[in-house]
Motif scaffolding. Structure first.
Motif, PDB file in Angstrom:
ATOM      1  N   ILE A   8      -0.049  71.012-107.636  1.00  0.00           N
ATOM      2  CA  ILE A   8      -0.326  69.814-106.824  1.00  0.00           C
ATOM      3  C   ILE A   8      -0.963  70.218-105.494  1.00  0.00           C
ATOM      4  O   ILE A   8      -1.901  69.587-105.018  1.00  0.00           O
ATOM      5  CB  ILE A   8       0.977  69.024-106.579  1.00  0.00           C
ATOM      6  CG1 ILE A   8       1.436  68.353-107.878  1.00  0.00           C
ATOM      7  CG2 ILE A   8       0.795  67.978-105.480  1.00  0.00           C
ATOM      8  CD1 ILE A   8       2.846  67.795-107.809  1.00  0.00           C
ATOM      9  N   GLN A  66       5.467  78.415-101.598  1.00  0.00           N
ATOM     10  CA  GLN A  66       5.783  78.174-103.007  1.00  0.00           C
ATOM     11  C   GLN A  66       5.426  79.382-103.885  1.00  0.00           C
ATOM     12  O   GLN A  66       6.143  79.678-104.845  1.00  0.00           O
ATOM     13  CB  GLN A  66       5.071  76.907-103.510  1.00  0.00           C
ATOM     14  CG  GLN A  66       5.688  75.625-102.956  1.00  0.00           C
ATOM     15  CD  GLN A  66       7.094  75.399-103.491  1.00  0.00           C
ATOM     16  OE1 GLN A  66       7.317  75.359-104.694  1.00  0.00           O
ATOM     17  NE2 GLN A  66       8.076  75.239-102.606  1.00  0.00           N
ATOM     18  N   LYS A  75      14.070  68.605-105.143  1.00  0.00           N
ATOM     19  CA  LYS A  75      14.885  69.101-106.271  1.00  0.00           C
ATOM     20  C   LYS A  75      15.111  70.605-106.154  1.00  0.00           C
ATOM     21  O   LYS A  75      16.188  71.110-106.439  1.00  0.00           O
ATOM     22  CB  LYS A  75      14.200  68.772-107.604  1.00  0.00           C
ATOM     23  CG  LYS A  75      14.299  67.300-107.966  1.00  0.00           C
ATOM     24  CD  LYS A  75      13.493  66.982-109.231  1.00  0.00           C
ATOM     25  CE  LYS A  75      13.077  65.530-109.214  1.00  0.00           C
ATOM     26  NZ  LYS A  75      11.770  65.276-109.819  1.00  0.00           N
ATOM     27  N   GLN A  76      14.053  71.314-105.753  1.00  0.00           N
ATOM     28  CA  GLN A  76      14.190  72.767-105.554  1.00  0.00           C
ATOM     29  C   GLN A  76      15.258  73.056-104.510  1.00  0.00           C
ATOM     30  O   GLN A  76      16.057  73.990-104.649  1.00  0.00           O
ATOM     31  CB  GLN A  76      12.875  73.373-105.056  1.00  0.00           C
ATOM     32  CG  GLN A  76      11.699  73.275-106.013  1.00  0.00           C
ATOM     33  CD  GLN A  76      10.391  73.751-105.369  1.00  0.00           C
ATOM     34  OE1 GLN A  76      10.388  74.284-104.264  1.00  0.00           O
ATOM     35  NE2 GLN A  76       9.289  73.548-106.051  1.00  0.00           N
ATOM     36  N   ALA A  77      15.254  72.259-103.444  1.00  0.00           N
ATOM     37  CA  ALA A  77      16.175  72.502-102.328  1.00  0.00           C
ATOM     38  C   ALA A  77      17.624  72.387-102.792  1.00  0.00           C
ATOM     39  O   ALA A  77      18.448  73.268-102.515  1.00  0.00           O
ATOM     40  CB  ALA A  77      15.888  71.523-101.192  1.00  0.00           C
ATOM     41  N   ALA A  80       9.373  73.800-111.361  1.00  0.00           N
ATOM     42  CA  ALA A  80       9.151  73.038-110.117  1.00  0.00           C
ATOM     43  C   ALA A  80       8.212  73.784-109.164  1.00  0.00           C
ATOM     44  O   ALA A  80       7.375  73.157-108.500  1.00  0.00           O
ATOM     45  CB  ALA A  80      10.484  72.751-109.438  1.00  0.00           C
ATOM     46  N   HIS A  81       8.331  75.112-109.092  1.00  0.00           N
ATOM     47  CA  HIS A  81       7.425  75.849-108.199  1.00  0.00           C
ATOM     48  C   HIS A  81       5.993  75.812-108.734  1.00  0.00           C
ATOM     49  O   HIS A  81       5.050  75.624-107.967  1.00  0.00           O
ATOM     50  CB  HIS A  81       7.879  77.307-108.032  1.00  0.00           C
ATOM     51  CG  HIS A  81       9.150  77.444-107.260  1.00  0.00           C
ATOM     52  ND1 HIS A  81       9.316  76.917-106.011  1.00  0.00           N
ATOM     53  CD2 HIS A  81      10.329  78.033-107.570  1.00  0.00           C
ATOM     54  CE1 HIS A  81      10.550  77.182-105.570  1.00  0.00           C
ATOM     55  NE2 HIS A  81      11.181  77.848-106.516  1.00  0.00           N
ATOM     56  N   ALA A 105       4.587  72.420-107.993  1.00  0.00           N
ATOM     57  CA  ALA A 105       4.262  72.260-106.566  1.00  0.00           C
ATOM     58  C   ALA A 105       2.974  73.014-106.224  1.00  0.00           C
ATOM     59  O   ALA A 105       2.135  72.515-105.466  1.00  0.00           O
ATOM     60  CB  ALA A 105       5.420  72.751-105.699  1.00  0.00           C
ATOM     61  N   GLU A 133       4.424  63.616-104.106  1.00  0.00           N
ATOM     62  CA  GLU A 133       4.864  64.322-105.319  1.00  0.00           C
ATOM     63  C   GLU A 133       5.416  65.708-104.973  1.00  0.00           C
ATOM     64  O   GLU A 133       6.446  66.129-105.499  1.00  0.00           O
ATOM     65  CB  GLU A 133       3.702  64.468-106.307  1.00  0.00           C
ATOM     66  CG  GLU A 133       3.363  63.168-107.017  1.00  0.00           C
ATOM     67  CD  GLU A 133       2.146  63.292-107.932  1.00  0.00           C
ATOM     68  OE1 GLU A 133       2.008  62.453-108.825  1.00  0.00           O
ATOM     69  OE2 GLU A 133       1.328  64.216-107.731  1.00  0.00           O
ATOM     70  N   ALA A 134       4.696  66.413-104.093  1.00  0.00           N
ATOM     71  CA  ALA A 134       5.149  67.762-103.703  1.00  0.00           C
ATOM     72  C   ALA A 134       6.512  67.667-103.015  1.00  0.00           C
ATOM     73  O   ALA A 134       7.393  68.508-103.240  1.00  0.00           O
ATOM     74  CB  ALA A 134       4.117  68.421-102.793  1.00  0.00           C
ATOM     75  N   ASN A 184      14.286  76.907-110.797  1.00  0.00           N
ATOM     76  CA  ASN A 184      13.171  76.135-110.228  1.00  0.00           C
ATOM     77  C   ASN A 184      11.798  76.594-110.715  1.00  0.00           C
ATOM     78  O   ASN A 184      10.789  76.204-110.118  1.00  0.00           O
ATOM     79  CB  ASN A 184      13.201  76.250-108.693  1.00  0.00           C
ATOM     80  CG  ASN A 184      14.275  75.388-108.062  1.00  0.00           C
ATOM     81  OD1 ASN A 184      14.641  74.344-108.586  1.00  0.00           O
ATOM     82  ND2 ASN A 184      14.783  75.826-106.912  1.00  0.00           N
ATOM     83  N   GLN A 204      -4.546  69.510-103.255  1.00  0.00           N
ATOM     84  CA  GLN A 204      -4.553  69.099-101.833  1.00  0.00           C
ATOM     85  C   GLN A 204      -5.502  70.006-101.037  1.00  0.00           C
ATOM     86  O   GLN A 204      -6.235  69.544-100.165  1.00  0.00           O
ATOM     87  CB  GLN A 204      -3.161  69.228-101.215  1.00  0.00           C
ATOM     88  CG  GLN A 204      -2.099  68.327-101.813  1.00  0.00           C
ATOM     89  CD  GLN A 204      -0.700  68.639-101.253  1.00  0.00           C
ATOM     90  OE1 GLN A 204      -0.553  69.422-100.319  1.00  0.00           O
ATOM     91  NE2 GLN A 204       0.313  68.021-101.821  1.00  0.00           N
ATOM     92  N   ILE A 219       9.261  67.001-105.703  1.00  0.00           N
ATOM     93  CA  ILE A 219       9.539  68.211-106.497  1.00  0.00           C
ATOM     94  C   ILE A 219      10.330  69.211-105.655  1.00  0.00           C
ATOM     95  O   ILE A 219      11.272  69.848-106.141  1.00  0.00           O
ATOM     96  CB  ILE A 219       8.209  68.841-106.976  1.00  0.00           C
ATOM     97  CG1 ILE A 219       7.571  67.965-108.051  1.00  0.00           C
ATOM     98  CG2 ILE A 219       8.426  70.256-107.503  1.00  0.00           C
ATOM     99  CD1 ILE A 219       6.142  68.353-108.398  1.00  0.00           C
ATOM    100  N   THR A 220       9.937  69.350-104.394  1.00  0.00           N
ATOM    101  CA  THR A 220      10.583  70.344-103.539  1.00  0.00           C
ATOM    102  C   THR A 220      12.000  69.919-103.156  1.00  0.00           C
ATOM    103  O   THR A 220      12.872  70.768-102.951  1.00  0.00           O
ATOM    104  CB  THR A 220       9.717  70.627-102.291  1.00  0.00           C
ATOM    105  OG1 THR A 220       8.363  70.817-102.704  1.00  0.00           O
ATOM    106  CG2 THR A 220      10.196  71.878-101.574  1.00  0.00           C
TER     107      THR A 220
END
Lengths: 149, 149
Positions: free
Chosen positions: A73, A47, B76-78, A66-67, A70, B69-70, A63, A77, B73-74
């Motif tokens: 989040i 990411q 959508k990125q894809a 969104a990045h 990510a 969640e990750a 994005n 983790q 979000i990812t």
């Protein structure tokens, strides 16, 4: 009396558990915990690389938010995965030997990436460019706490 | 007349552009777009693997919501990364040849992973276990649209 002793003993154990900074998983295989941590670190790697490609104008900025979300989040983790207290993989033993320093750095990483994600929403690429070097402290931590490949 | 023809021609081009499902990036190097897409797919790979380790009780479920969640979000990125319309890498040309089918599948993936993230917050591991096979449609899409390694 036996009942009281048991009860008091129960309290003592509860107090000990509450005071422990690190709690290993109940029945986790150390190899699983290391694999799990590596999935999380690979996510951060991917990411941040993707975000870097936007900031360097190699790809569209669609994005951007969104990045950063990510990354924020996944930073959380990561902290949780190191709390599982399983040395190994690419992590140096110093992660757990110097836990207060490591945790402080990880908490800063969590806070700053959270701020970065909020900034991205309102300020777009220019604000991300301003804040990302300070927020993405990957190298500083890796230099101290990750085994050299 | 020439003016009218030009004008009509302009409309025709505008209509064509509006109808195009895919818009390539302004000045993007195709290799960069493929690398970018791969960063995103690697993220999905890592985050679904991490989620799988929680569901199979290999690691603690502390990050359950964060992984869902990750993934959401990812997802959508894809979709955005494939819209850049650059064949290559592990993507079969069919992604763009059969764009309506591919886009439909990706939109379902986005919707279902979004729902999964919401369910994880309220229902925890049991609800994620119920919904994840339906939400994580990775294999169905890879079987059709990804080159075999």
């Amino acid at each position: 009396m036996t009942g009281l002793v048991k009860f008091a003993g129960g309290f003592a154990i509860a107090a000990m558990i509450a005071a422990m900074p690190l709690v290993a998983g109940a029945a986790e295989d150390p190899k699983d915990v290391i694999d799990y941590r590596e999935h999380i670190m690979k996510t951060l790697d991917a990411q941040t690389a993707a975000l870097g490609m936007i900031v360097s104008t190699q790809v569209t900025d669609e994005n951007l938010v969104a990045h950063t979300e990510a990354i924020a989040i996944t930073a959380k983790q990561a902290l949780a995965s190191f709390k599982l207290n399983v040395p190994g993989g690419e992590s140096k033993p110093e992660v757990w030997k110097n836990w207060p320093d490591f945790e402080k750095r990880m908490n800063e990483f969590v806070e700053k990436t959270d701020k970065l994600a909020k900034s991205a929403k309102t300020g777009g690429v220019p604000v991300v460019m301003e804040q990302m070097v300070d927020a993405l402290t990957c190298k500083g931590c890796h230099d101290v706490y990750r085994e050299k490949k």
